[in-house]
Design an enzyme around this catalytic site. Structure first.
Site, PDB file in Angstrom:
ATOM      1  N   HIS A  85      -9.316 -54.337  17.415  1.00  0.00           N
ATOM      2  CA  HIS A  85      -9.920 -53.089  17.937  1.00  0.00           C
ATOM      3  C   HIS A  85     -11.359 -53.312  18.394  1.00  0.00           C
ATOM      4  O   HIS A  85     -12.157 -52.373  18.400  1.00  0.00           O
ATOM      5  CB  HIS A  85      -9.895 -51.966  16.885  1.00  0.00           C
ATOM      6  CG  HIS A  85      -8.602 -51.827  16.162  1.00  0.00           C
ATOM      7  ND1 HIS A  85      -7.605 -50.971  16.572  1.00  0.00           N
ATOM      8  CD2 HIS A  85      -8.118 -52.479  15.074  1.00  0.00           C
ATOM      9  CE1 HIS A  85      -6.561 -51.075  15.744  1.00  0.00           C
ATOM     10  NE2 HIS A  85      -6.858 -51.999  14.830  1.00  0.00           N
ATOM     11  N   SER A  97     -28.293 -59.391  41.003  1.00  0.00           N
ATOM     12  CA  SER A  97     -28.188 -58.011  41.470  1.00  0.00           C
ATOM     13  C   SER A  97     -29.128 -57.847  42.650  1.00  0.00           C
ATOM     14  O   SER A  97     -30.178 -58.480  42.710  1.00  0.00           O
ATOM     15  CB  SER A  97     -28.583 -57.063  40.340  1.00  0.00           C
ATOM     16  OG  SER A  97     -29.048 -55.840  40.880  1.00  0.00           O
ATOM     17  N   LYS A 112     -30.916 -59.453  36.355  1.00  0.00           N
ATOM     18  CA  LYS A 112     -29.468 -59.566  36.141  1.00  0.00           C
ATOM     19  C   LYS A 112     -28.886 -60.931  36.412  1.00  0.00           C
ATOM     20  O   LYS A 112     -29.277 -61.617  37.350  1.00  0.00           O
ATOM     21  CB  LYS A 112     -28.752 -58.555  37.049  1.00  0.00           C
ATOM     22  CG  LYS A 112     -29.066 -57.131  36.692  1.00  0.00           C
ATOM     23  CD  LYS A 112     -28.259 -56.683  35.516  1.00  0.00           C
ATOM     24  CE  LYS A 112     -27.227 -55.698  36.016  1.00  0.00           C
ATOM     25  NZ  LYS A 112     -26.337 -55.287  34.971  1.00  0.00           N
ATOM     26  N   GLU A 155     -15.227 -61.015  36.342  1.00  0.00           N
ATOM     27  CA  GLU A 155     -14.805 -59.656  36.718  1.00  0.00           C
ATOM     28  C   GLU A 155     -13.780 -59.690  37.840  1.00  0.00           C
ATOM     29  O   GLU A 155     -12.813 -58.918  37.841  1.00  0.00           O
ATOM     30  CB  GLU A 155     -16.017 -58.837  37.164  1.00  0.00           C
ATOM     31  CG  GLU A 155     -16.946 -58.499  36.022  1.00  0.00           C
ATOM     32  CD  GLU A 155     -18.228 -57.860  36.528  1.00  0.00           C
ATOM     33  OE1 GLU A 155     -18.431 -56.678  36.239  1.00  0.00           O
ATOM     34  OE2 GLU A 155     -19.005 -58.535  37.220  1.00  0.00           O
TER      35      GLU A 155
END
Ligand code: ARG
Length: 456
Positions: free
Chosen positions: A155, A276, A282, A289
């Site tokens: 979880h 970014s 970043k 992704e």
């Protein structure tokens, strides 16, 4: 296309020609198509259906066309519908009338089924190589970090300590099953459809065994209707690819999470991260992704073809032309995903100081405390309840287990003694000494076994 429109008195409407053409995407099958045609021409001459001289002219013409395409000197004309018609009409242009004999005892229906099987077989070989490389990269990372401990989660809540190597070996296993699935798919791809004709077989004395040998198939299809109608070998590739992408996607998700500031378990190499356009700080895990994101299109191709095929009567229907883009896209997506994942895994840095700090949180040794009581005669359910209360008490005090006094322990069970202090991350790991468990000795054995699997 004039040579297949004998019964028509006018050409197809322009929009129709464009709508029905597969050439814009099936030109990719030119190698398979030429290989298939050469084998077919050889067979025709062996059987006395065309002369040696005719076969030679046809084969030379086809090889010359292959060269033209490879050198980028070939003009693909959209009005020629598909790669099969394109190559055949160029052959007629180059070799003359004899080119018109190539299509004897053959139909585009068994021809396209052949090309797709050849393509899928080659794709499986490439896929298997990619999967092996990925397994190798995971094993190397596991071996290089054999001492690294991290929290195992359920979880996404801290559960029990595990070795990072153990966690990585879980992916090794998934990929191993993927490899088995693709190998299994290969068995069913490995069937020659050529010789099935349009649907009913052909009315010539052909030699399908010879064709199979020439083209590297170990079996010949047993039913002509099935051979030209079936695309389940493509569905199988796409299904195996979907499952494989799902596995990759889960690792990609973990890489995204692990590289966040909150986890900080790994650092991605700069070559595998992106910046970014607005936030200078970043370092984004875009590769992971996109691996996660591209999984969706692979599932999409599987569902699209399943849906296309479900209502088709036997035998060939033009709907089946829709099998191609989805398969090509799936192969390209899976192979490129494997390639970048291998690079990313090979270059990422594990931050062992952070993973070992993380195991100190979340009362990760609670199960070990319960096991301690069980070994002293308590029932597991009771021990679970006792430790649950102990966790609640310890958390309220803002302490860790190590900061409790033995007297505090004893308030929850008289079975607790001084040696409860011996429970540690190390003892917790070592205790999972079962086949498949995370005890360091077991993980080392598992790594050795995995190495062996890879070497065969
Ligand atoms: N371009 C077609 C396909 O990809 C080739 C087979 C055409 N056969 C036919 N009977 N129209 O499916």
């Amino acid at each position: 296309m004039s040579h297949i429109r004998g019964r028509f008195s006018k050409p197809a409407d322009k929009a129709v020609a464009q709508y029905t053409a597969s050439l814009p995407f099936d030109h990719r099958l030119y190698q398979q198509d030429i290989d298939g045609s050469i084998a077919h021409a050889k067979m025709l001459t062996r059987q006395g259906i065309i002369t040696d001289d005719e076969a030679t002219q046809i084969i030379n013409g086809l090889e010359a066309i292959r060269q033209e395409i490879e050198k980028g000197k070939f003009e693909f004309k959209a009005e020629l519908e598909d790669i099969h018609m394109t190559i055949e009409s160029r052959l007629i242009e180059k070799a003359g009338e004899v080119g018109r004999k190539l299509h004897t005892a053959r139909s585009r229906n068994d021809q396209v089924a052949l090309d797709m099987r050849l393509f899928t077989g080659e794709a499986i070989v490439d896929t298997l190589n990619g999967l092996r490389n990925f397994q190798r990269a995971l094993l190397d990372l596991a071996e290089a970090n054999i001492e690294v401990v991290m929290p195992g989660y359920t979880h996404l809540q801290v559960a029990q300590p595990v070795l990072l190597a153990h966690h990585l070996l879980a992916y090794f296993e998934m990929l191993q099953r993927d490899i088995e699935r693709f190998n299994d798919c290969l068995k069913r791809v490995d069937v020659l459809p050529l010789g099935s004709g349009a649907l009913a077989g052909v009315a010539y004395d052909i030699d399908r065994e010879f064709l199979a040998k020439e083209l590297g198939f170990s079996q010949v299809s047993r039913n002509s209707l099935d051979a030209v109608s079936d695309r389940d070998f493509i569905l199988e590739y796409e299904a195996a690819a979907s499952i494989c992408m799902m596995h990759i996607s889960r690792l990609a998700e973990e890489i995204v999470v692990w590289s966040s500031a909150e986890f900080d378990f790994i650092e991605l190499d700069e070559a595998y991260a992106t910046g970014s356009s607005i936030m200078p700080q970043k370092k984004n895990p875009d590769v992971a992704e996109l691996a996660r994101g591209k999984t969706g299109r692979v599932y999409g191709s599987l569902i699209a073809l399943l849906t296309t095929m479900k209502g088709l009567p036997l035998a060939y229907n033009r709907d089946m032309q829709e099998d191609k883009q989805g398969l090509f896209d799936t192969v390209d997506t899976l192979l490129s995903t494997l390639e970048v994942m291998v690079g990313m895994v090979r270059t990422l840095k594990v931050k062992a100081e952070n993973t070992s700090k993380a195991v100190e949180r979340g009362y990760i040794l609670a199960t070990d405390l319960a096991d301690y009581l069980v070994k002293r005669g308590e029932s597991f359910r009771k021990a679970h309840e006792i430790v649950g209360k102990l966790v609640s008490y310890t958390a309220k005090k803002g302490k860790s287990f190590a900061e409790l006094s033995i007297n505090e322990y004893k308030k929850f069970s008289p079975l607790f003694g001084e040696n409860v202090r011996k429970i540690s991350i190390k003892s917790s790991l070592a205790a999972r000494d079962v086949v498949g468990g995370t005890a360091p000795k077991r993980v080392k054995q598992a790594l050795a076994k995995a190495r062996k699997i890879i070497e065969v």
